[in-house]
Design an enzyme around this catalytic site. Structure first.
Site, PDB file in Angstrom:
ATOM      1  N   GLY A  94       6.995 -14.166  10.383  1.00  0.00           N
ATOM      2  CA  GLY A  94       7.929 -14.160   9.261  1.00  0.00           C
ATOM      3  C   GLY A  94       8.778 -12.918   9.142  1.00  0.00           C
ATOM      4  O   GLY A  94       9.781 -12.919   8.425  1.00  0.00           O
ATOM      5  N   GLY A 113      -2.211 -10.003  11.384  1.00  0.00           N
ATOM      6  CA  GLY A 113      -1.475  -8.776  11.690  1.00  0.00           C
ATOM      7  C   GLY A 113      -0.474  -8.361  10.634  1.00  0.00           C
ATOM      8  O   GLY A 113       0.633  -7.934  10.961  1.00  0.00           O
ATOM      9  N   ARG A 114      -0.860  -8.470   9.360  1.00  0.00           N
ATOM     10  CA  ARG A 114       0.020  -8.092   8.247  1.00  0.00           C
ATOM     11  C   ARG A 114       1.361  -8.823   8.335  1.00  0.00           C
ATOM     12  O   ARG A 114       2.409  -8.276   8.030  1.00  0.00           O
ATOM     13  CB  ARG A 114       0.209  -6.580   8.194  1.00  0.00           C
ATOM     14  CG  ARG A 114      -1.112  -5.822   8.055  1.00  0.00           C
ATOM     15  CD  ARG A 114      -0.916  -4.338   7.919  1.00  0.00           C
ATOM     16  NE  ARG A 114      -2.179  -3.626   7.952  1.00  0.00           N
ATOM     17  CZ  ARG A 114      -2.989  -3.404   6.898  1.00  0.00           C
ATOM     18  NH1 ARG A 114      -2.628  -3.866   5.718  1.00  0.00           N
ATOM     19  NH2 ARG A 114      -4.115  -2.741   7.022  1.00  0.00           N
ATOM     20  N   GLY A 115       1.289 -10.076   8.779  1.00  0.00           N
ATOM     21  CA  GLY A 115       2.470 -10.926   8.875  1.00  0.00           C
ATOM     22  C   GLY A 115       3.077 -10.993  10.251  1.00  0.00           C
ATOM     23  O   GLY A 115       3.807 -11.947  10.564  1.00  0.00           O
ATOM     24  N   HIS A 159     -15.571   0.324  -0.536  1.00  0.00           N
ATOM     25  CA  HIS A 159     -14.232   0.099  -0.007  1.00  0.00           C
ATOM     26  C   HIS A 159     -13.881   1.052   1.137  1.00  0.00           C
ATOM     27  O   HIS A 159     -13.233   0.668   2.116  1.00  0.00           O
ATOM     28  CB  HIS A 159     -13.206   0.223  -1.135  1.00  0.00           C
ATOM     29  CG  HIS A 159     -11.929  -0.507  -0.870  1.00  0.00           C
ATOM     30  ND1 HIS A 159     -11.096  -0.926  -1.883  1.00  0.00           N
ATOM     31  CD2 HIS A 159     -11.328  -0.903   0.274  1.00  0.00           C
ATOM     32  CE1 HIS A 159     -10.044  -1.545  -1.371  1.00  0.00           C
ATOM     33  NE2 HIS A 159     -10.167  -1.534  -0.060  1.00  0.00           N
ATOM     34  N   TYR A 202      -6.761  -2.921  -5.898  1.00  0.00           N
ATOM     35  CA  TYR A 202      -5.596  -3.791  -5.786  1.00  0.00           C
ATOM     36  C   TYR A 202      -4.871  -3.920  -7.129  1.00  0.00           C
ATOM     37  O   TYR A 202      -5.405  -4.480  -8.083  1.00  0.00           O
ATOM     38  CB  TYR A 202      -5.995  -5.178  -5.286  1.00  0.00           C
ATOM     39  CG  TYR A 202      -6.713  -5.180  -3.954  1.00  0.00           C
ATOM     40  CD1 TYR A 202      -6.613  -4.114  -3.065  1.00  0.00           C
ATOM     41  CD2 TYR A 202      -7.502  -6.263  -3.577  1.00  0.00           C
ATOM     42  CE1 TYR A 202      -7.274  -4.124  -1.855  1.00  0.00           C
ATOM     43  CE2 TYR A 202      -8.160  -6.286  -2.360  1.00  0.00           C
ATOM     44  CZ  TYR A 202      -8.045  -5.206  -1.502  1.00  0.00           C
ATOM     45  OH  TYR A 202      -8.709  -5.221  -0.299  1.00  0.00           O
TER      46      TYR A 202
END
Length: 333
Positions: free
Chosen positions: A215, A208-210, A126, A55
Site C-alpha cells: 500500500g 512489514g509495517r505495510g 513491553h 498505545y
C-alpha cells in the site's frame, strides 16, 4: 478460523494488533470507526486482541475496552506495561520505559481501569528496562498473577537469554516481537528458545509495517508523525531498493491467486504452529483480506522462493534507528 495455543488459551491463528487504531501511523481513525473494526474482527473469528498502555497513551485500551467488554467471554485479551506515556513538568507526555515493580503494578491497575475488566489474560512486559534486572520485573508481574489481576505473562522484544532468565522466575506464556519475511531476527535464537520452553511466539508487524501489503509506494506521503519516518528501511533510498523486492513478491502472489499481504501472512503461519501473527489495520477491507490468509496454503517450493527473495541479506536498511535500537534487547544479525 483456525486455532493456535498461547499458554492455556486457544486463540485464532491470526490475532489483531490494535495499535494502529490509536497510535504510531499518523492520524488515527475516529473512535467509532475503530470500534466498528474491532467488532468486525470479532465477528470474523478473531479471538486474540493485543493492546498496550503505551498505545495512544491509554486511548487504545479505552477504545478496546469500550468496544469489546460486552463480549468479554469470546476473546483473549492481551495488554502490556513497563512502557507508557508520562507527563513531564512541561506538560508534554513522552514515552518512558520503566520496569520497576511499583511501576508495573501501577501500569496494570491503570490498564484494568481503562479496559473495564477485572483481569487481563496475557500481560506483557513491553520492553526490558536495562536498569532493572528482568527477575525483578517478572517477579512483580508474577505477584499480579497470584492476585488474580492477570492470568499469564509475556515478554516483548527480548533476547533468548532474557527469556530464559524470566521463565526461571515465572512461566512465560508468550514472547512477542517483530517477525516477517523482511524481519528475521527471531530466527537467530529466540524462536528456538521459545520452542524449548513451550512459549508461544506472537509476531507483530507481520506485513512489514505495510511494506509487504504494497500500500505504500512513496514514503514522502507519510504523515509527519508516522513512526516509519524514523526507520532506516523507510528512507527514500532504502525504500526504493526494497520496492524492487516487492515486485517479486507481487508476482509470486499473483501466481498463487492471493494478495501480497495474504502471501506474507501465509508464509509466517507456515513457519510453525506455535506462531500467532497479529496484523493491525484501520481498514475493514484490509482486515478481511488479512484474515483470509489462513486459507492460503503454500508448498515447499513457494516457501523456499519467498525465503530467497526477501530476507535479512536482501532488505535495505536496519529495523530501527540507532537510538531506538539501544532500547531493544533482541538479537541482531
Amino acid at each position: 478460523m483456525q486455532q493456535r495455543r498461547i499458554g492455556p488459551f486457544s486463540v485464532s491463528a491470526l490475532g489483531l494488533g490494535c495499535m494502529n487504531l490509536s497510535h504510531a501511523y499518523g492520524v488515527p481513525p475516529p473512535p467509532q470507526e475503530g470500534e466498528r473494526l474491532l467488532l468486525r474482527a470479532l465477528d470474523l473469528g478473531v479471538t486474540l486482541f493485543d493492546t498496550a498502555a503505551l498505545y495512544g497513551f491509554g486511548a487504545n485500551e479505552t477504545l478496546v475496552g469500550r468496544a469489546l467488554k460486552p463480549h468479554r467471554d469470546r476473546f483473549t485479551l492481551a495488554s502490556k506495561g513497563g512502557m507508557a506515556g508520562v507527563k513531564g513538568e512541561d506538560g508534554v507526555t513522552r514515552r518512558v520505559i520503566d520496569g520497576r515493580p511499583e511501576t508495573l503494578r501501577r501500569n496494570c491497575e491503570d490498564s484494568l481501569q481503562r479496559l473495564g475488566v477485572e483481569v487481563i489474560d496475557l500481560y506483557y512486559l513491553h520492553r526490558l528496562d536495562m536498569q532493572v534486572p528482568i527477575e525483578e520485573s517478572v517477579g512483580a508481574m508474577a505477584d499480579l498473577v497470584r492476585e488474580g489481576k492477570v492470568r499469564t505473562l509475556g515478554l516483548s522484544e527480548v533476547s533468548a537469554e532474557t527469556l530464559r532468565r524470566a521463565h526461571a522466575v515465572h512461566p512465560i506464556a508468550a514472547l512477542q516481537t517483530e517477525y516477517s519475511l523482511w524481519t528475521r531476527n527471531p530466527e537467530i535464537a529466540v524462536l528456538q528458545a521459545c520452542r524449548e520452553l513451550g512459549v508461544a511466539f506472537v509476531a507483530f508487524s507481520p506485513v512489514g509495517r505495510g511494506f509487504l501489503a504494497g500500500g505504500l509506494t512513496d514514503v514522502s506521503t507519510l504523515d509527519a508523525k508516522d513512526i516509519r519516518r524514523a526507520m532506516p528501511r523507510f528512507t527514500p533510498e532504502n525504500y526504493a531498493r526494497n520496492l524492487e523486492l516487492f515486485e517479486g513478491l507481487r508476482r509470486i502472489a499473483q501466481a498463487r491467486g492471493c494478495t501480497p499481504a495474504q502471501l506474507s501472512l501465509a508464509w509466517l503461519l507456515a513457519q510453525g504452529e506455535d506462531i500467532v501473527p497479529i496484523p493491525g489495520t484501520t481498514s475493514l477491507a484490509h482486515l478481511e483480506e488479512d484474515l483470509a490468509a489462513v486459507d492460503v496454503t503454500l508448498d515447499a517450493a513457494t516457501l523456499a522462493e519467498l525465503d530467497a527473495l526477501i530476507n535479512q541479506r536482501t532488505v535495505a536498511g536496519a529495523r530501527y534507528n540507532a537510538a531506538t535500537q539501544q532500547e531493544i534487547d533482541t538479537e541482531e544479525f
